[in-house]
Design a protein around this motif. Structure first.
Motif, PDB file in Angstrom:
ATOM      1  N   VAL A 147       0.796  -1.095   0.099  1.00 42.35           N
ATOM      2  CA  VAL A 147       0.415  -0.244  -0.425  1.00 42.35           C
ATOM      3  C   VAL A 147       0.874   1.765  -0.024  1.00 42.35           C
ATOM      4  CG1 VAL A 147      -1.291   1.324   1.141  1.00 42.35           C
ATOM      5  CG2 VAL A 147      -1.992  -1.275   1.028  1.00 42.35           C
ATOM      6  N   LEU A 148       2.197   1.156   1.180  1.00 40.06           N
ATOM      7  CA  LEU A 148       3.149   2.575   1.142  1.00 40.06           C
ATOM      8  C   LEU A 148       3.380   2.690  -0.613  1.00 40.06           C
ATOM      9  CD1 LEU A 148       4.205   2.216   4.354  1.00 40.06           C
ATOM     10  CD2 LEU A 148       2.987   3.981   3.537  1.00 40.06           C
ATOM     11  N   SER A 149       3.979   1.566  -0.854  1.00 37.81           N
ATOM     12  CA  SER A 149       4.607   1.798  -2.792  1.00 37.81           C
ATOM     13  C   SER A 149       3.744   1.951  -3.606  1.00 37.81           C
ATOM     14  CB  SER A 149       5.027   0.480  -2.186  1.00 37.81           C
ATOM     15  OG  SER A 149       5.666   0.169  -4.175  1.00 37.81           O
ATOM     16  N   ILE A 150       2.622   1.462  -3.565  1.00 37.45           N
ATOM     17  CA  ILE A 150       1.904   2.257  -4.198  1.00 37.45           C
ATOM     18  C   ILE A 150       1.070   3.758  -4.088  1.00 37.45           C
ATOM     19  CG2 ILE A 150      -1.056   1.826  -4.707  1.00 37.45           C
ATOM     20  CD1 ILE A 150      -0.429  -1.430  -4.334  1.00 37.45           C
ATOM     21  N   MET A 151       1.247   4.013  -2.517  1.00 36.97           N
ATOM     22  CA  MET A 151       0.761   5.472  -2.262  1.00 36.97           C
ATOM     23  C   MET A 151       2.064   6.403  -3.093  1.00 36.97           C
ATOM     24  SD  MET A 151      -0.666   5.184   1.368  1.00 36.97           S
ATOM     25  CE  MET A 151      -0.360   6.798   1.605  1.00 36.97           C
ATOM     26  N   ILE A 152       2.973   6.144  -2.656  1.00 35.05           N
ATOM     27  CA  ILE A 152       4.370   7.025  -3.584  1.00 35.05           C
ATOM     28  C   ILE A 152       4.299   6.792  -4.925  1.00 35.05           C
ATOM     29  CG2 ILE A 152       7.249   6.799  -3.634  1.00 35.05           C
ATOM     30  CD1 ILE A 152       7.379   5.142  -0.803  1.00 35.05           C
ATOM     31  N   LEU A 153       4.200   5.682  -5.647  1.00 45.79           N
ATOM     32  CA  LEU A 153       4.346   5.755  -6.938  1.00 45.79           C
ATOM     33  C   LEU A 153       3.099   6.609  -7.434  1.00 45.79           C
ATOM     34  CD1 LEU A 153       4.725   1.756  -7.276  1.00 45.79           C
ATOM     35  CD2 LEU A 153       6.154   3.484  -8.526  1.00 45.79           C
ATOM     36  N   GLN A 154       2.116   6.542  -7.262  1.00 45.93           N
ATOM     37  CA  GLN A 154       0.613   7.664  -7.643  1.00 45.93           C
ATOM     38  C   GLN A 154       1.123   9.423  -7.425  1.00 45.93           C
ATOM     39  OE1 GLN A 154      -2.874   6.280  -5.379  1.00 45.93           O
ATOM     40  NE2 GLN A 154      -3.514   4.740  -6.865  1.00 45.93           N
ATOM     41  N   ASP A 155       1.936   9.232  -6.665  1.00 44.52           N
ATOM     42  CA  ASP A 155       1.849  10.768  -6.230  1.00 44.52           C
ATOM     43  C   ASP A 155       3.909  10.677  -7.177  1.00 44.52           C
ATOM     44  OD1 ASP A 155       1.446  13.413  -6.076  1.00 44.52           O
ATOM     45  OD2 ASP A 155       2.262  13.224  -3.437  1.00 44.52           O
ATOM     46  N   TRP A 156       4.335   9.827  -7.506  1.00 38.24           N
ATOM     47  CA  TRP A 156       5.671  10.271  -7.658  1.00 38.24           C
ATOM     48  C   TRP A 156       6.942  10.793  -8.344  1.00 38.24           C
ATOM     49  CZ3 TRP A 156       8.521   9.691 -12.007  1.00 38.24           C
ATOM     50  CH2 TRP A 156      10.304   8.991 -11.413  1.00 38.24           C
ATOM     51  N   PRO A 157       6.202  11.960  -9.161  1.00 33.53           N
ATOM     52  CA  PRO A 157       7.456  12.927  -9.216  1.00 33.53           C
ATOM     53  C   PRO A 157       7.318  13.572  -8.239  1.00 33.53           C
ATOM     54  CG  PRO A 157       5.833  12.903 -10.940  1.00 33.53           C
ATOM     55  CD  PRO A 157       5.411  11.611 -10.120  1.00 33.53           C
ATOM     56  N   ALA A 158       5.941  14.302  -7.552  1.00 34.50           N
ATOM     57  CA  ALA A 158       6.182  14.703  -5.945  1.00 34.50           C
ATOM     58  C   ALA A 158       5.930  14.534  -4.930  1.00 34.50           C
ATOM     59  CB  ALA A 158       4.114  14.979  -6.085  1.00 34.50           C
ATOM     60  N   ALA A 159       6.520  12.973  -4.808  1.00 32.93           N
ATOM     61  CA  ALA A 159       6.470  11.743  -2.988  1.00 32.93           C
ATOM     62  C   ALA A 159       8.131  11.830  -3.118  1.00 32.93           C
ATOM     63  CB  ALA A 159       6.257  10.613  -3.128  1.00 32.93           C
ATOM     64  N   ALA A 160       8.685  12.765  -4.591  1.00 37.12           N
ATOM     65  CA  ALA A 160      10.061  12.703  -3.972  1.00 37.12           C
ATOM     66  C   ALA A 160      10.514  13.489  -3.037  1.00 37.12           C
ATOM     67  CB  ALA A 160      10.904  12.176  -5.152  1.00 37.12           C
ATOM     68  N   PHE A 161       9.797  14.654  -2.813  1.00 40.85           N
ATOM     69  CA  PHE A 161       9.759  16.232  -1.576  1.00 40.85           C
ATOM     70  C   PHE A 161      10.076  15.824  -0.758  1.00 40.85           C
ATOM     71  CE2 PHE A 161      10.237  17.281  -6.293  1.00 40.85           C
ATOM     72  CZ  PHE A 161      11.615  17.800  -5.540  1.00 40.85           C
ATOM     73  N   TRP A 162       9.303  14.175   0.344  1.00 41.62           N
ATOM     74  CA  TRP A 162       8.467  14.372   1.215  1.00 41.62           C
ATOM     75  C   TRP A 162       9.006  13.441   1.659  1.00 41.62           C
ATOM     76  CZ3 TRP A 162       4.597  10.906   2.121  1.00 41.62           C
ATOM     77  CH2 TRP A 162       4.084  10.660   1.048  1.00 41.62           C
ATOM     78  N   VAL A 163       9.004  12.210   0.807  1.00 40.08           N
ATOM     79  CA  VAL A 163       9.279  10.694   0.976  1.00 40.08           C
ATOM     80  C   VAL A 163      10.139  10.509   1.981  1.00 40.08           C
ATOM     81  CG1 VAL A 163       9.216   8.379   0.687  1.00 40.08           C
ATOM     82  CG2 VAL A 163       7.378  10.052  -0.867  1.00 40.08           C
ATOM     83  N   ILE A 164      11.732  11.110   1.918  1.00 41.39           N
ATOM     84  CA  ILE A 164      12.930  10.363   2.043  1.00 41.39           C
ATOM     85  C   ILE A 164      12.816  10.808   3.031  1.00 41.39           C
ATOM     86  CG2 ILE A 164      14.935  10.226   1.166  1.00 41.39           C
ATOM     87  CD1 ILE A 164      13.894   8.022  -0.069  1.00 41.39           C
ATOM     88  N   GLY A 165      12.284  11.923   3.291  1.00 39.64           N
ATOM     89  CA  GLY A 165      12.740  13.218   4.849  1.00 39.64           C
ATOM     90  C   GLY A 165      11.310  12.738   5.549  1.00 39.64           C
ATOM     91  N   MET A 166      10.856  12.414   5.612  1.00 42.18           N
ATOM     92  CA  MET A 166       9.904  11.501   6.258  1.00 42.18           C
ATOM     93  C   MET A 166       9.899  10.398   6.879  1.00 42.18           C
ATOM     94  SD  MET A 166       5.109  10.358   6.262  1.00 42.18           S
ATOM     95  CE  MET A 166       5.945   8.562   5.295  1.00 42.18           C
ATOM     96  N   PHE A 167      10.619   9.293   6.090  1.00 39.74           N
ATOM     97  CA  PHE A 167      11.533   8.259   6.624  1.00 39.74           C
ATOM     98  C   PHE A 167      12.702   8.252   7.246  1.00 39.74           C
ATOM     99  CE2 PHE A 167       9.608   5.968   2.940  1.00 39.74           C
ATOM    100  CZ  PHE A 167       8.181   5.303   3.298  1.00 39.74           C
ATOM    101  N   VAL A 168      13.563   9.362   7.257  1.00 39.93           N
ATOM    102  CA  VAL A 168      14.477   9.923   8.032  1.00 39.93           C
ATOM    103  C   VAL A 168      14.280  10.867   9.276  1.00 39.93           C
ATOM    104  CG1 VAL A 168      15.869  11.463   8.360  1.00 39.93           C
ATOM    105  CG2 VAL A 168      15.511  10.298   6.038  1.00 39.93           C
ATOM    106  N   GLY A 169      12.656  11.600   9.809  1.00 39.32           N
ATOM    107  CA  GLY A 169      12.659  12.069  10.615  1.00 39.32           C
ATOM    108  C   GLY A 169      12.426  11.277  11.332  1.00 39.32           C
TER     109      GLY A 169
END
Length: 192
Positions: A147-169
């Protein structure tokens, strides 16, 4: 005979625990620092994401330089060319990460999404095929990964600016909690 060997081992363990107990506050301080840093990362996920991409670029560049230099001390070794290529590749990828951190962030986010998708599929298959004890937890974990993978892929170019930072935080906050727990646990150990 085994008791003779156990005495120095027990003494070393007690000495190590005593040293840890004396520095318990440093563990708690590290934990608090990590929680603060994780909270800052969560409050600015875009900046944290870009900082992570740059940090990975620096690490790749530095490790590539060290590996490339180090391989020349072992010129006669059969793995010389493999490690030389590995070092050069690390340098190139590190430079690319530093030159284009946004592109690196896009690639990292896509890579994380693919890892979640493939890992989720493997967890589900393993849970359903082997039915080991508590197999439901890996099954649920696999579904969440997909489910997380699909959510990231659906919002992919924009998701790049929040996914990694959120995971690191989130990771920093939980690591901080772990260090605080270790510090409190070490402090509460008996003195003898």
């Amino acid at each position: 005979m085994s008791t003779v060997q156990e005495q120095p081992l027990l003494s070393d363990l007690q000495h190590g625990l005593s040293a840890l107990r004396g520095n318990w506050f440093l563990f708690v301080l590290l934990g608090i620092s990590l929680i603060v840093l994780g909270s800052v990362a969560l409050s600015a996920v875009g900046v944290a994401s870009l900082a992570t991409a740059v940090a990975i670029g620096v690490v790749l560049l530095a490790s590539g330089v060290v590996e490339t230099i180090g391989v020349f001390w072992c010129r006669c070794w059969s793995g010389f060319f493999y490690h030389l290529l590995s070092g050069i590749l690390s340098i190139v990828v590190g430079l690319l990460f530093l030159k284009a951190p946004v592109g690196a962030l896009l690639a990292l986010t896509l890579l994380v999404s693919c890892f979640l998708l493939v890992g989720g599929i493997f967890k589900i298959v393993a849970a359903l095929v082997y039915r080991f004890g508590a197999w439901g937890w890996p099954l649920v974990s696999g579904v969440i990964d997909i489910v997380l993978s699909i959510m990231i892929l659906q919002d992919w170019p924009a998701a790049a600016f929040w996914v990694i930072g959120m995971f690191v935080g989130i990771s920093l906050i939980f690591r901080g909690i772990n260090w605080i727990g270790l510090g409190v646990a070490v402090k509460s150990l008996p003195a003898s």
